[in-house]
Design a protein around this motif. Structure first.
Motif, short mmCIF file in Angstrom:
data_model
loop_
_atom_site.label_atom_id
_atom_site.label_comp_id
_atom_site.label_asym_id
_atom_site.label_seq_id
_atom_site.Cartn_x
_atom_site.Cartn_y
_atom_site.Cartn_z
N ALA A 48 0.78 -1.31 0.10
CA ALA A 48 0.10 -0.05 -0.01
C ALA A 48 1.00 1.19 -0.15
CB ALA A 48 -1.04 -0.04 1.22
N GLU A 49 1.69 1.13 0.90
CA GLU A 49 2.95 2.26 0.79
C GLU A 49 3.43 2.43 -0.64
OE1 GLU A 49 6.66 2.92 3.22
OE2 GLU A 49 4.94 3.48 4.70
N ARG A 50 3.87 1.33 -1.20
CA ARG A 50 4.70 1.35 -2.22
C ARG A 50 3.70 2.24 -3.70
NH1 ARG A 50 6.08 2.49 -6.16
NH2 ARG A 50 7.61 1.67 -7.79
N ARG A 51 2.40 1.64 -3.34
CA ARG A 51 1.54 2.31 -4.36
C ARG A 51 1.25 3.76 -4.09
NH1 ARG A 51 -1.07 -2.87 -4.45
NH2 ARG A 51 -1.43 -3.78 -6.40
N GLU A 52 1.10 4.13 -2.77
CA GLU A 52 0.84 5.48 -2.44
C GLU A 52 2.24 6.25 -3.02
OE1 GLU A 52 0.08 8.48 1.32
OE2 GLU A 52 0.41 6.27 1.57
N LEU A 53 3.38 6.06 -2.79
CA LEU A 53 4.47 6.68 -3.36
C LEU A 53 4.38 6.80 -4.91
CD1 LEU A 53 7.20 7.76 -2.84
CD2 LEU A 53 8.32 5.65 -2.75
N GLY A 54 4.18 5.71 -5.54
CA GLY A 54 4.22 5.64 -6.90
C GLY A 54 3.22 6.56 -7.44
N MET A 55 1.92 6.54 -6.97
CA MET A 55 0.82 7.64 -7.23
C MET A 55 1.48 9.33 -7.23
SD MET A 55 -1.11 5.97 -9.05
CE MET A 55 -2.07 7.75 -9.45
N GLU A 56 1.86 9.49 -6.09
CA GLU A 56 2.43 10.69 -5.66
C GLU A 56 3.47 11.16 -6.81
OE1 GLU A 56 2.04 13.95 -4.33
OE2 GLU A 56 1.02 12.55 -2.91
#
Length: 443
Positions: free
Chosen positions: A351-359
């Motif tokens: 979830a953190e990886r996806r959040e960083l990728g989207m940011e």
């Protein structure tokens, strides 16, 4: 009159139209947008779902919302005489990454029932072929490549029946997966139609493909069975679409497409968000050009800000600094190449990886959108990067696919006429990004 068909492609990133041309790509699916798109004369309609950027629950809801919006729109379009028959394709990655079988399950619930599912991951211009059930990348089993190590969508087998078992966590055993072999495809459309007719109910069949002619025969057989009432769910990469809808040659060649550049004096911008090894090599080659200047987006720095205090203020400060660097490069008469720092950053969870990728994608999109009025073109490398640029940055409700700059590399026009080259992370060789930039820079 010829039968009016429509192939609806739910694309899990914006690059699945990489073998076709002259059709709309929707980024919204409100009734008005769907009505207009279904009335378009092209037999193809792509809906850019961007589900590969989402976690499974969000991807599930995205696909469901698209299907629920499409159902009344399809009935209306048929009643209005815009089409007689339609097929739906879940377009996935040709290196087997994505939300399988989740997306097909939702499509079945909303637009089914389907007699069986055909799995066709070949992307022939990119060297993705399937032989005797083994999926290959330039002849190498795809599980032995870097793509299989994807931190979100990794896998351990290139044998498609075993891959299905792995991705369904054993719910669909490998020995229950059917195979449509090259010999079935070579036997001709009538024999292949008979082969499809005897697929077990609710089965999955993986399909060999090494030549486009084989997929053309498959497309003919699929339509023939559809006319007999046997509906298929289709999970494929880009090449099957050409088999379902044979198209005339694209109207513009590479030089003609490059000529769509907005104003010969306006600069270009290159975005590189993809960080697979091939993208690294392409970036290195491009940055060796004296007329290109790189600006690195430090991913670790962004991660510290995103997961730290004062997130918004610090992100705005970083964004302003990078914009000034890009504008400086433009003022010097060079092409800015804005790229994320290379390599993976460790995150505490997916979830953190996806959040960083989207940011990261949102940051790149905002910067590009702010500069868009003064740009002649944008080259955007990476599916998530490109979708975010089109949808959130440029806020385009749709784009019009003009064609392929070279094999697999699409050029789209936004509603205000900005050409955007949608460059998959896994396409080409080390020189391909430089080749695309050179074409777009031609006088």
């Amino acid at each position: 009159m010829a039968e009016r068909i429509k192939v609806l492609v739910l694309d899990d990133d914006p690059t699945g139209s990489q073998t076709v041309h002259s059709c709309p790509l929707l980024l919204r699916w409100d009734p008005g947008s769907l009505r207009q798109a279904l009335a378009h004369p092209s037999p193809l309609l792509f809906l850019l779902a961007n589900t590969r950027a989402l976690d499974p629950p969000a991807a599930k809801e995205r696909v469901r919302s698209i299907c629920q919006a499409m159902k009344p729109a399809l009935a209306e379009a048929q009643a209005a005489g815009f089409m007689d028959r339609w097929l739906i394709v879940s377009r996935g990655d040709s290196t087997l990454r994505g939300h399988f079988p989740l997306e097909l399950e939702v499509i079945e619930q909303e637009l089914g029932p389907f007699a069986s599912t055909l799995l066709v991951p070949a992307f022939l211009p990119g060297g993705r072929t399937t032989k005797d059930g083994m999926h290959l990348l330039h002849g190498e089993p795809v599980h032995a490549t870097a793509f299989a190590q994807d931190c979100l969508f990794g896998f351990t087998s290139s044998f498609l029946p075993a891959w299905v078992e792995e991705k369904t966590v054993g719910q669909i055993p490998a020995d229950s997966v059917q195979q449509i072999r090259w010999s079935d495809l070579e036997a001709g459309p009538d024999a292949l139609k008979d082969r499809l007719a005897v697929l077990p109910p609710a089965s999955i069949a993986c399909v060999d493909a090494e030549r486009q002619e084989q997929l053309t025969v498959l497309g003919q057989a699929i339509w023939a069975r559809e006319r007999q009432g046997q509906r298929f769910a289709l999970q494929s990469a880009a090449s099957l679409i050409n088999g379902l809808v044979p198209l005339p040659p694209q109207p513009l060649d590479a030089s003609g497409l490059a000529g769509l550049r907005r104003g010969p004096a306006l600069p270009g911008l290159v975005l590189v968000g993809s960080h697979v090894p091939l993208a690294d090599a392409q970036l290195t080659t491009l940055l060796a050009e004296p007329d290109c200047s790189g600006i690195e987006l430090d991913v670790r720095k962004v991660a510290r800000v995103v997961f730290g205090p004062e997130r918004q203020r610090l992100l705005a400060s970083l964004e302003q600094s990078w914009r000034q660097q890009i504008e400086t490069v433009i003022s010097q008469g060079q092409t800015p190449v804005f790229f994320t720092s290379r390599g993976e950053v460790h995150c505490a969870s997916t979830a953190e990886r996806r959040e960083l990728g989207m940011e990261l994608a949102q940051l790149m999109a905002r910067l590009a959108a702010g500069l868009a009025p003064q740009l002649g073109y944008v080259i955007s490398k990476g599916g998530i990067t490109t979708h975010t640029l089109l949808e959130s940055g440029l806020k385009a409700p749709w784009v019009e696919l003009q064609g392929q700059l070279f094999a697999g590399l699409s050029l789209v026009l936004t509603p205000d006429g900005l050409p955007v080259i949608t460059f998959p992370g896994n396409l080409g060789d080390a020189s391909s990004l430089r080749q695309a930039w050179t074409l777009m820079q031609q006088p």
